[in-house]
Design an enzyme around this catalytic site. Structure first.
Site, PDB file in Angstrom:
ATOM      1  N   GLY A   1       0.819  -1.198   0.000  1.00  0.00           N
ATOM      2  CA  GLY A   1       0.000   0.000   0.000  1.00  0.00           C
ATOM      3  C   GLY A   1       0.855   1.251   0.000  1.00  0.00           C
ATOM      4  O   GLY A   1       0.356   2.352  -0.224  1.00  0.00           O
TER       5      GLY A   1
ATOM      6  N   GLU B   1       8.711   5.375   6.976  1.00  0.00           N
ATOM      7  CA  GLU B   1       8.317   5.423   8.384  1.00  0.00           C
ATOM      8  C   GLU B   1       8.371   6.811   8.991  1.00  0.00           C
ATOM      9  O   GLU B   1       7.652   7.115   9.944  1.00  0.00           O
ATOM     10  CB  GLU B   1       9.250   4.517   9.210  1.00  0.00           C
ATOM     11  CG  GLU B   1       9.090   3.058   8.899  1.00  0.00           C
ATOM     12  CD  GLU B   1      10.261   2.272   9.468  1.00  0.00           C
ATOM     13  OE1 GLU B   1      10.136   1.748  10.572  1.00  0.00           O
ATOM     14  OE2 GLU B   1      11.319   2.202   8.797  1.00  0.00           O
TER      15      GLU B   1
END
Lengths: 757, 757
Positions: B476, B720
């Site tokens: 994703g 991240e």
């Protein structure tokens, strides 16, 4: 112990024996549609209308698909792309696919298929080579009803024939042969994300099927994927045909965006799938006084059926091999692939050779008889030896074991003591012995050169097990086992740790077809190249672990690494090496890419190196004939083969046994009959008669190894050869028993008794 | 136009928007078994007996599987292999899998699962870090309830602290965070031929899952295959956990020789799958008069739950990053992964960093307040610049964009005009602004070095389309698109023709996990290496077609080949080049294998190059607080990031938006609560509150590009980072608005009002 040369057990044997091997019909996908084909009931005609109305009203029917609905191109991509996935404008053979019915269940699809109304304006069909070539024949294909024409021309055959001491001229005919694989054709097309399409199926040529999926779906090649499922036999019959149904299933899957399953019943498989080409061979051979061939003029015709499909390349192989393995300075071959209104013919083990081999090996037998020469001796005299030149002028400078196959087969069959002239045979039950010799160009040859390369991929796993992906398929011939043997030895890994998986086009680049006895040679070489890339990394790790100064000081054999000069000091297992390979982050995978040794060929003259190497065999058949009924039994076949190197002798013997029986069927009983309207009359195993274990003779396989320096461990090709020479050996044995010469296969009692041509 | 740097549309967008993307629960296989997990209802206890009798009598039940039946090894292969696939001897957390019920339907499996009787002798559970470390704590893991301990020691922190002008000491706590991916965990294990096993599923780390399949089935690695299906989010939550259920499904599939489907309901996914580790951080920082940090002593504890799983490596990253991106000559970090009787914690975007970042960025804010320094200015003073050395002594000699992120974020947020001291804020609704800066080591670092290599495979198809297989997954985050951009430019192919497929372990060698923001960097580099192997072959073909003397004279850009010195003379399209590549039989495939740049690290001292490169970001949050109710709103987040190079700026912005919202949830509302027996109280989205679009602030993403010379087109890692600094920026903004310092996340109105710690 090296894996190569050992009769190791087949990797797939246990699952096949236990019945758990998963064939395409064993696969299911959720939301799947079942597809049934609606076929032409005319051999030739103008397609006026297709009425789907009633069919589409039937319960469970998703729809009926016809040519105009195919999302991509309505042409099966093969040689000429002349065959449509679904008939358009015309129907050209009885049984040709016209429409596809897709329904929730197979039964619903079948019920609806019966209601599709195909309106055809019938035209007079052309049903044989002779009809098609007749001056007044209807033009069913281009201007001359001929798909292809090839020639080989060496020396001056016409002139040499004039000066020959003896001239022999005969016509021979060979029939259809149905592949009769255990598993019929079948595919499942599964639409995926982003316009992608995956096709699963039983097949020999995943990359051909890949082309067909791309064509039918109208997508780019990186969106198509073909996964070969466990394949229950091919024998050439799954070379071209899976492309047809893969394209059809793809069209259905794409239109309804659902998986589509298209599995043939035996009857439709026989009607619709390709067969061995019927052949008509006109041979004229001149010899000197002693039976040495000095000139040959050969015209070779094959019945290609309604579409070209593989006819051009089948024909080319037969053209090159037309005279058989015999020296001849003056040879002229002309060959013609002829169109008829019957099912398209394609590949079948031997690929255009068995027809000319039957003719050539019969004629040389006739020459031997006429000149009073031992048939084995005439082959010794004329047969290829090291230094011979082929019909195409190619010098045989290595790996030519023909003479040894003749000697070994003669010896083991006790030819010398058993052969006597027919006239000397007596009694109602008569024995006869016959011989044939063949040669076979390995691989695709100059004609298919651009496809003659093969990829493989090899990965050493962290636990020392090895994963190999191949571009040629396992179709029951034992490829996965033989290739694992080659990979194991090339890498230095234990055979048990090497797994060769079934072909998936997304794992290995286009490797061409699995045909032409090329798998062991091509994929074997490709795996050796992959291993050659990985092995130094293992040696590097081993050198470190063994405190060796360089990788030249270490060796790795059969899963053990050791110092060359102190082999017993310390041994490192394959698993440890693999672990260390991963610790060192060395690349554990490699592609192999093997390009066939170069062949050169001039299509105009038919001269040049047609193939890079040839395999050889000699078969000796013994028969027992009941002179009263014409019934006979093939008692014994001695079959000697030079395949360069037998990677797995047991599998070689298995191939000899299987090929012999298939050749025996071709020789003795198999034929397809049509009615006058081109409808096939015997499309079931109740009516298309095959040999069974009851018909199996004693088979004596003989391995002769003349290694080829470019082959993996010396191997050439082999898979097709065992079938090829059986028919003339049997027919010659029948002559030897009875004095009756059969020039039209199959050899039936009626023919022996002279009741039928 | 180059693909790299362009905001090209996502390859997977349309299918996902249309709802046709196929997630694991959308897959079906014939003869499939549905598997339901029976779980421990105790947080800790001795497993006395499992009574399957009643359950196995239920209709449709194939069987109930417990630990002793696992065909291979009952241990999930991760770092320490201490977690069983099914509990054995003890249960160690509430919800731990004890048995698996396999039945024909999901409903039947559920009904039977309710009848499996698990007899447990309960033991007193340990439910928090403090409890676990207490002197009288029960010993639930080895001798000290500690999975791992790491340290970083540079200079002499104790001594330097004594001489510091100011010393600041505080404790901070951070909560669990649930990944809340849209798609729950799920796998299907399909037994294949010859002892093979294929597992399909939603996952980040197919090669970890591969290990688990091998372990549970007890087969060699070349018999296992893992195919990642379209994955609806991971965020770290599908790093370790899919291994657990893949092993379980494998066991069921192997035992019954049928496909086994194991899909989690949301509630059991929240109960049983890993989460972000709760953290306890004790920070002591000394500064000089001007706020320049001179010493830092940090103790960092994480609550690992019942099994080690990924705790050691999560902890290591947090240890290295403990102080944040600030120079400090004397630093001492000690970190501890602590065992408790709760669900094992694992990876979550940021991976052990957000905990210490919250602490560090809060404390530096507190220092700024105490020393009357602008919080942005104190980061300017202390923050990493080119030439700085990290806490582990690593020289930052390139690609260090921290200062630019501070300046850009400050500028765009109008920090200078908006920031004022809390005391100066007035009224019931108060605005506040807060800042945080973070750095993030890209890739697995010295701790995971042996896994930091990635393979890819690239094939140019005959029609010019390009097939790439990768070892990192699309979950994703947009990997397939970004990697296609890199591959396209590296090869010279048009972006539209490049397809990157989802990961299949049989196509690409073990490439480690898809974590640590490593995919663009690692797989990108790997694809560039594959392209570098293929490109000369295309140039070779182009040179021939363009009559160029050598490949140095031709170029190939964006799908066109041309002569360098006459670029407009003749252009050859990519399709033509590809066709010619095939005609020339050049190898159209290549593997790429990229090994991460070397890092060096001494685990004893915690000194060395921990990571090969770092990414940087600065976030500025603006909040609006109702002083009466404590309710507040995050109004705006300005988020500036140096990721080296934005391969696809739109996707970078998307990542910033997504990460910001996930960080906002962490900061403001997300927490998991347990009762006194260790039972999770809020295992549903009705009770575990997540931010929605309603909570979404204005987000201003800023791209800062300081290219890294080893990165593909300069790219580092990024995925991240956007989450990591949000919580302290918000908490600091809350302080700035209210004068209330929150040291325990989430920042709730009750805490602002002083009603809760």
């Amino acid at each position: 112990m090296p894996a190569v040369g050992a009769s190791l057990p087949r990797k797939d044997a246990l699952d096949k024996l236990k019945g758990v091997a998963k064939y395409i019909d064993d696969y299911n996908f959720s939301d799947i549609l079942h597809v049934v084909t609606v076929r032409s009931q005319h051999a030739y005609g103008r397609l006026i209308n297709i009425d789907k109305t009633e069919a589409e009203k039937m319960p469970g029917v998703a729809g009926v698909i016809t040519a105009s609905q195919i999302p991509g191109v309505n042409a099966v991509p093969l040689v000429f792309n002349d065959e449509p996935f679904l008939a358009e404008g015309f129907v050209r053979f009885h049984g040709e696919p016209v429409a596809l019915v897709a329904a929730e269940t197979l039964e619903q699809a079948q019920a609806a298929a019966a209601l599709v109304k195909i309106e055809v304006e019938p035209l007079k069909p052309v049903l044989s080579i002779r009809e098609s070539l007749a001056a007044d024949a209807p033009r069913i294909y281009k201007e001359n009803n001929t798909f292809s024409h090839f020639r080989v021309a060496k020396g001056n055959a016409e002139e040499a024939m004039k000066t020959a001491a003896h001239v022999f001229e005969q016509e021979y005919e060979t029939p259809y042969q149905e592949h009769a694989y255990l598993e019929t054709n079948g595919v499942i097309a599964v639409p995926g994300l982003e316009d992608s399409m995956t096709v699963y199926g039983s097949m020999q040529c995943p990359y051909y099927v890949h082309d067909a999926v791309v064509a039918a779906a109208g997508i780019s090649k990186n969106k198509a994927r073909v996964i070969q499922t466990t394949t229950g036999g091919g024998f050439g019959g799954k070379e071209d045909f899976p492309s047809v149904i893969a394209g059809q299933a793809t069209a259905v899957a794409k239109i309804f965006n659902r998986p589509a399953k298209l599995i043939y019943k035996r009857e439709e498989d026989i009607i619709a799938s390709s067969k061995r080409h019927p052949g008509l061979i006109k041979m004229k051979v001149g010899t000197d006084e002693k039976g040495k061939i000095v000139a040959a003029i050969i015209d070779y015709y094959v019945d290609g059926g309604a579409y070209a499909t593989l006819t051009p390349i089948v024909l080319w192989r037969g053209t090159v091999h037309a005279l058989g393995p015999y020296e001849c300075e003056n040879i002229h071959v002309n060959s013609y692939g002829v169109a008829t209104n019957k099912v398209p013919c394609g590949a079948y083990r031997g690929f255009g050779s068995p027809q000319v081999i039957f003719a050539g090996e019969s004629l040389i037998d006739e020459i031997a008889v006429a000149l009073n020469i031992d048939p084995l001796e005439i082959r010794r005299t004329n047969g290829y030896k090291l230094g011979s030149k082929t019909a195409t002028g190619q010098l045989l400078d290595q790996s030519c074991g023909l003479m040894e196959t003749i000697e070994k087969a003669g010896e083991r069959s006790q030819w010398a003591s058993k052969w006597q002239k027919p006239a000397e045979r007596q009694g109602n039950i008569r024995r006869g012995i016959g011989i044939s010799s063949v040669y076979y160009g390995v691989g695709l040859g100059a004609g298919g050169k651009h496809l003659d390369r093969v990829g493989t991929s090899m990965t050493i796993m962290k636990d020392g097990s090895v994963h190999c992906a191949i571009g040629n398929v396992e179709m029951g011939q034992g490829a996965r086992t033989v290739l694992a043997q080659i990979a194991a030895d090339a890498l230095g890994a234990p055979f048990e740790l090497v797994n060769v998986v079934e072909t998936d086009t997304s794992m290995v680049p286009d490797s061409g077809p699995t045909v032409a006895s090329r798998t062991t040679f091509m994929s074997g070489n490709s795996l050796m190249l992959a291993a050659a890339e990985l092995r130094p990394r293992l040696l590097q790790v081993a050198a470190k672990m063994l405190d060796a100064a360089s990788i030249a000081d270490v060796d790795l054999i059969d899963g053990k690494a050791f110092l060359k000069n102190q082999p017993d000091k310390k041994q490192i297992g394959f698993k440890e090496l693999a672990e260390q390979l991963y610790v060192c982050r060395l690349m554990p995978s490699a592609f192999g890419w093997f390009v066939a040794p170069d062949s050169s060929y001039d299509n105009e003259t038919g001269q040049g190196n047609a193939y890079f190497v040839y395999s050889y065999s000699t078969n000796i058949a013994e028969v027992e004939v009941d002179m009263e009924t014409g019934e006979y039994k093939v008692v014994r076949i001695t079959s000697a083969h030079d395949m360069g190197k037998a990677i797995n002798p047991q599998q070689v013997e298995g191939q000899i046994e299987g090929g012999t029986l298939q050749g025996l069927g071709y020789a003795t009983m198999e034929e397809i009959r049509h009615d006058g309207n081109g409808r096939m009359l015997n499309n079931a195993f109740a009516t298309y008669i095959l040999p069974t274990t009851e018909d199996t003779p004693e088979i004596d396989p003989i391995i002769v190894e003349h290694p080829y320096d470019r082959g993996p461990y010396g191997a050439k090709g082999f898979g097709e050869v065992p079938l090829m020479g059986i028919a003339p050996a049997i027919s010659n044995a029948i002559y030897n028993a009875t004095g009756v010469r059969i020039r039209k296969l199959p050899v039936k009692p009626e023919k022996i008794l002279g009741l039928e041509d």
